[in-house]
Scaffold this motif. Structure first.
Motif, PDB file in Angstrom:
ATOM      1  N   ILE A 284      24.348  82.855  31.738  1.00  0.00           N
ATOM      2  CA  ILE A 284      24.237  84.285  31.491  1.00  0.00           C
ATOM      3  C   ILE A 284      25.054  85.036  32.523  1.00  0.00           C
ATOM      4  N   SER A 285      25.755  86.041  32.052  1.00  0.00           N
ATOM      5  CA  SER A 285      26.507  86.910  32.946  1.00  0.00           C
ATOM      6  C   SER A 285      25.598  88.045  33.404  1.00  0.00           C
ATOM      7  N   SER A 286      25.908  88.621  34.563  1.00  0.00           N
ATOM      8  CA  SER A 286      25.060  89.686  35.094  1.00  0.00           C
ATOM      9  C   SER A 286      25.114  90.977  34.279  1.00  0.00           C
ATOM     10  N   ILE A 287      26.029  91.068  33.324  1.00  0.00           N
ATOM     11  CA  ILE A 287      26.079  92.264  32.485  1.00  0.00           C
ATOM     12  C   ILE A 287      25.065  92.176  31.338  1.00  0.00           C
ATOM     13  N   LYS A 288      24.436  91.005  31.185  1.00  0.00           N
ATOM     14  CA  LYS A 288      23.431  90.823  30.135  1.00  0.00           C
ATOM     15  C   LYS A 288      22.069  90.611  30.765  1.00  0.00           C
ATOM     16  N   ASP A 289      21.016  90.759  29.948  1.00  0.00           N
ATOM     17  CA  ASP A 289      19.690  90.415  30.458  1.00  0.00           C
ATOM     18  C   ASP A 289      19.040  89.282  29.655  1.00  0.00           C
ATOM     19  N   LYS A 290      19.746  88.816  28.626  1.00  0.00           N
ATOM     20  CA  LYS A 290      19.177  87.736  27.813  1.00  0.00           C
ATOM     21  C   LYS A 290      20.311  87.000  27.114  1.00  0.00           C
ATOM     22  N   ASN A 291      20.154  85.677  27.019  1.00  0.00           N
ATOM     23  CA  ASN A 291      21.093  84.875  26.233  1.00  0.00           C
ATOM     24  C   ASN A 291      20.316  83.740  25.583  1.00  0.00           C
ATOM     25  N   GLU A 292      20.572  83.557  24.278  1.00  0.00           N
ATOM     26  CA  GLU A 292      19.840  82.536  23.517  1.00  0.00           C
ATOM     27  C   GLU A 292      20.763  81.476  22.985  1.00  0.00           C
ATOM     28  N   ASP A 293      20.276  80.249  22.949  1.00  0.00           N
ATOM     29  CA  ASP A 293      21.011  79.156  22.310  1.00  0.00           C
ATOM     30  C   ASP A 293      19.980  78.180  21.762  1.00  0.00           C
ATOM     31  N   GLY A 294      19.681  78.342  20.487  1.00  0.00           N
ATOM     32  CA  GLY A 294      18.697  77.463  19.856  1.00  0.00           C
ATOM     33  C   GLY A 294      17.320  77.630  20.474  1.00  0.00           C
ATOM     34  N   ARG A 295      16.774  76.532  20.971  1.00  0.00           N
ATOM     35  CA  ARG A 295      15.431  76.582  21.577  1.00  0.00           C
ATOM     36  C   ARG A 295      15.428  77.138  23.001  1.00  0.00           C
ATOM     37  N   PHE A 296      16.609  77.373  23.549  1.00  0.00           N
ATOM     38  CA  PHE A 296      16.731  77.774  24.955  1.00  0.00           C
ATOM     39  C   PHE A 296      17.124  79.243  25.059  1.00  0.00           C
ATOM     40  N   THR A 297      16.378  79.974  25.911  1.00  0.00           N
ATOM     41  CA  THR A 297      16.691  81.366  26.181  1.00  0.00           C
ATOM     42  C   THR A 297      16.647  81.582  27.690  1.00  0.00           C
ATOM     43  N   VAL A 298      17.648  82.247  28.208  1.00  0.00           N
ATOM     44  CA  VAL A 298      17.648  82.592  29.630  1.00  0.00           C
ATOM     45  C   VAL A 298      17.508  84.109  29.746  1.00  0.00           C
ATOM     46  N   PHE A 299      16.625  84.522  30.648  1.00  0.00           N
ATOM     47  CA  PHE A 299      16.395  85.938  30.922  1.00  0.00           C
ATOM     48  C   PHE A 299      16.818  86.227  32.353  1.00  0.00           C
ATOM     49  N   LEU A 300      17.468  87.368  32.542  1.00  0.00           N
ATOM     50  CA  LEU A 300      17.903  87.773  33.876  1.00  0.00           C
ATOM     51  C   LEU A 300      17.331  89.152  34.205  1.00  0.00           C
ATOM     52  N   ASN A 301      16.653  89.233  35.342  1.00  0.00           N
ATOM     53  CA  ASN A 301      16.142  90.509  35.860  1.00  0.00           C
ATOM     54  C   ASN A 301      16.856  90.787  37.173  1.00  0.00           C
ATOM     55  N   LYS A 302      17.913  91.596  37.089  1.00  0.00           N
ATOM     56  CA  LYS A 302      18.771  91.798  38.277  1.00  0.00           C
ATOM     57  C   LYS A 302      18.031  92.543  39.390  1.00  0.00           C
ATOM     58  N   SER A 303      17.193  93.477  39.017  1.00  0.00           N
ATOM     59  CA  SER A 303      16.504  94.255  40.058  1.00  0.00           C
ATOM     60  C   SER A 303      15.556  93.370  40.855  1.00  0.00           C
ATOM     61  N   ALA A 304      14.966  92.382  40.188  1.00  0.00           N
ATOM     62  CA  ALA A 304      14.060  91.458  40.871  1.00  0.00           C
ATOM     63  C   ALA A 304      14.785  90.233  41.405  1.00  0.00           C
TER      64      ALA A 304
END
Lengths: 110, 113
Positions: free
Chosen positions: B50-70
């Motif tokens: 995931i790039s820092s310009i996004k807060d979520k990226n999905e690929d099939g069963r896998f999802t990555v979430f990014l909380n930049k402030s935290a």
């Protein structure tokens, strides 16, 4: 499909021996890396190279050197192996961003 | 000083349920984050990024979430399968020489049948 190969899967050496670990990638990647993986410590960067004959120290370069004479090949050298260099050694290559890893070499120094 | 931390060395989850793996970072210059999966005696394999310009990226069963402030990211696996049992490493990088990755210490995920 990117392929990164490492010369040995398992290696046993004696203290004081000179050890060469070889890594070859077939995707014409600019960047190559050497890591060691130890339990509880994750992957730690030893050295990396962003071009032929160019190298930079990573986080734990002490006791190691590297050589990159050709774009596809990156060698890690332990000048005088010590028991605290017993570890899993991983090579990786990248163009940018994602790194592709080889299968690793489990080195034991007795 | 560890710039990327995975505070849970291990996690057990029942098959079919959600696995949530967490990762914290301290360097605000990091702008690209990745998750790798590693089986014993094999090299890590790339899972998702995931790039820092996004807060979520999905690929099939896998999802990555990014909380930049935290300065926190998480990997969700739904549904979990026994074949997902492996060590998961998060990694972070910033613009610069060769885009080096800084890895966390890893979390051993065990999915119970």
């Amino acid at each position: 499909d990117v392929k990164v190969t490492q010369s040995s899967r398992y290696l046993v050496k004696r203290t004081g021996e000179k050890v060469f670990l070889e890594c070859v990638q077939d995707m014409d990647h600019e960047n190559m890396f050497w890591y060691r993986q130890d339990p509880g410590l994750g992957l730690r960067l030893i050295y990396f190279s962003y071009d032929v004959k160019m190298k930079e120290k990573g986080d734990i370069p002490e006791g190691y050197s590297v050589s990159r004479e050709k774009k596809e090949r990156f060698s890690l050298i332990l000048e005088s192996a010590s028991t605290n260099q017993t570890s899993m050694y991983l090579c990786a290559s990248s163009f940018e961003g994602e790194q592709f890893f080889g299968p690793g070499t489990r080195l034991t120094v007795l | 000083d560890q710039q990327v931390k995975q505070n849970s060395p291990s996690l057990s989850v029942q098959e079919g349920r959600i696995s949530i793996l967490n990762c914290d970072y301290t360097n605000s210059m990091f702008d690209y984050f990745l998750w790798y999966k590693k089986y014993p005696a094999e090299g890590p394999t790339f899972l998702i990024s995931i790039s820092s310009i996004k807060d979520k990226n999905e690929d099939g069963r896998f999802t990555v979430f990014l909380n930049k402030s935290a300065k926190h990211l998480s990997l969700h696996i739904v549904p979990s399968q026994p074949g997902d049992s492996a060590v998961y490493f998060c990694a972070a990088s910033k613009a610069g020489s060769a885009r080096q990755l800084t890895f966390g210490s890893g979390t051993q995920l065990t999915v119970l049948p």
